[in-house]
Design an enzyme around this catalytic site. Sequence first.
Site, PDB file in Angstrom:
ATOM      1  N   HIS A   1       0.871  -1.189   0.000  1.00  7.23           N
ATOM      2  CA  HIS A   1       0.000   0.000   0.000  1.00  7.23           C
ATOM      3  C   HIS A   1       0.898   1.226   0.000  1.00  7.23           C
ATOM      4  O   HIS A   1       1.742   1.393   0.880  1.00  7.23           O
ATOM      5  CB  HIS A   1      -0.898  -0.004   1.240  1.00  7.23           C
ATOM      6  CG  HIS A   1      -1.623   1.293   1.437  1.00  7.23           C
ATOM      7  ND1 HIS A   1      -2.735   1.632   0.701  1.00  7.23           N
ATOM      8  CD2 HIS A   1      -1.389   2.325   2.284  1.00  7.23           C
ATOM      9  CE1 HIS A   1      -3.157   2.834   1.088  1.00  7.23           C
ATOM     10  NE2 HIS A   1      -2.354   3.265   2.047  1.00  7.23           N
TER      11      HIS A   1
ATOM     12  N   ARG B   1      -2.524  13.859  -8.293  1.00  7.50           N
ATOM     13  CA  ARG B   1      -1.658  13.981  -7.119  1.00  7.50           C
ATOM     14  C   ARG B   1      -1.585  12.617  -6.465  1.00  7.50           C
ATOM     15  O   ARG B   1      -2.544  12.144  -5.875  1.00  7.50           O
ATOM     16  CB  ARG B   1      -2.215  15.006  -6.134  1.00  7.50           C
ATOM     17  CG  ARG B   1      -1.452  15.035  -4.794  1.00  7.50           C
ATOM     18  CD  ARG B   1      -1.950  16.131  -3.875  1.00  7.50           C
ATOM     19  NE  ARG B   1      -3.373  16.083  -3.615  1.00  7.50           N
ATOM     20  CZ  ARG B   1      -3.940  15.551  -2.524  1.00  7.50           C
ATOM     21  NH1 ARG B   1      -3.191  14.999  -1.578  1.00  7.50           N
ATOM     22  NH2 ARG B   1      -5.261  15.562  -2.369  1.00  7.50           N
TER      23      ARG B   1
END
Length: 139
Positions: free
Chosen positions: A110, A125
């Site tokens: 992750h 972003r």
Amino acid sequence: MTKPIDDPSYPVRRTDAEWRDQLDPTQYQVARHAATERPFTGRYWDHFAAGRYDCIGCGAPLFSSETKFDAGCGWPSYSEPIDGALVERLVDSSHGMTRVEVRCARCGTHLGHVFDDGPAPTGERFCINSAAIDFQPKE
């Protein structure tokens, strides 16, 4: 339901014990349990040296300092990955909202989330946890 972080389709796989041995406790919680470090606390949120940011789990080259920018959010932010094929996007419906989670496509680590409020030319972003990446200075 989203793909499990230990899904067998990831080319790089380790046992839970191996991940615990490889990563420090914060890295383990972020990389293997999708935790998020507090803003403005990670080692790379305000780091702007020339180089590359690699996956903490498998060493895959993920982000370049050339695409890093200060988003003011307290986490390292990038406008794009080095290679889009190495960053997997998954729908994340946790915490009462829907976001796009980003993981390392090689090992399932992750990394953080991607949002559509970034700079040109991508408009994206990539908001990444410092605990999920490792900086390699430019030689």
